[in-house]
Enzyme design. Structure first.
Site, PDB file in Angstrom:
ATOM      1  N   CYS A 169      -6.280  -3.648  42.420  1.00 14.45           N
ATOM      2  CA  CYS A 169      -6.933  -2.379  42.159  1.00 14.45           C
ATOM      3  C   CYS A 169      -6.753  -1.505  43.392  1.00 14.45           C
ATOM      4  CB  CYS A 169      -8.417  -2.655  41.905  1.00 14.45           C
ATOM      5  SG  CYS A 169      -9.334  -1.236  41.349  1.00 14.45           S
TER       6      CYS A 169
ATOM      7  N   CYS B  12     -10.466  -5.426  34.259  1.00 14.60           N
ATOM      8  CA  CYS B  12      -9.816  -6.723  34.091  1.00 14.60           C
ATOM      9  C   CYS B  12      -8.411  -6.441  33.560  1.00 14.60           C
ATOM     10  CB  CYS B  12     -10.615  -7.690  33.215  1.00 14.60           C
ATOM     11  SG  CYS B  12     -10.776  -7.254  31.502  1.00 14.60           S
TER      12      CYS B  12
ATOM     13  N   CYS C 264     -10.223 -11.790  37.759  1.00 14.77           N
ATOM     14  CA  CYS C 264      -8.961 -12.141  37.108  1.00 14.77           C
ATOM     15  C   CYS C 264      -7.762 -11.867  38.006  1.00 14.77           C
ATOM     16  CB  CYS C 264      -8.847 -11.398  35.784  1.00 14.77           C
ATOM     17  SG  CYS C 264      -9.233  -9.650  35.893  1.00 14.77           S
TER      18      CYS C 264
END
Length: 137
Positions: free
Chosen positions: A90, A12, A86
């Site tokens: 990535c 996150c 969130c």
């Protein structure tokens, strides 16, 4: 010959609440059978105190944990990468499983508000554990 140990990365943005709680639950419940990491793209200075208190209520100590920076190497070293709903970006690598768990952010929330988030995370982690470590037949 034993099976290779699966590895899971929880991500996150601040690595101060959801990902820390998820990593702690998986570490606790897997009893060392899964390699567990957590990280964030913009780590906070410290783990959310309400998350620390909420986890202490269920017997898991987060007080010594610190937020960590997300790196491509950490993602590459993980079999499963779980983002915490969130909108975090990535790096994507072939052969890695990516999941996104939609969870409220405990940042700035009271202990009372963090408890249901903690409980939802535990339910997700228990389901993941069943998937990663099926009982022997």
């Amino acid at each position: 010959m034993s099976e290779p140990q699966p590895s899971v990365l929880f991500v996150c943005v601040h690595n101060a609440g959801r990902s820390q709680m998820a990593a702690a639950f998986l570490t606790h419940l897997s009893q060392g059978r899964i390699e567990v990491r957590s990280a964030g793209s913009a780590p906070a200075d410290a783990v959310n105190p309400a998350a620390v208190r909420a986890m202490a209520e269920v017997g898991i100590d987060l007080s010594t944990q610190t937020p960590k920076i997300l790196t491509p190497e950490t993602v590459r070293a993980s079999d499963v990468v779980i983002t915490m709903g969130c909108g975090d970006t990535c790096p994507v690598f072939p052969g890695t499983t990516y999941l996104d768990w939609k969870l409220d952010d405990p940042a700035g929330q009271s202990l009372e508000a963090v408890r249901p988030i903690r409980d939802a995370i535990e339910q997700h982690v228990r389901a993941l554990l069943t998937r990663l470590l099926p009982e022997p037949t």
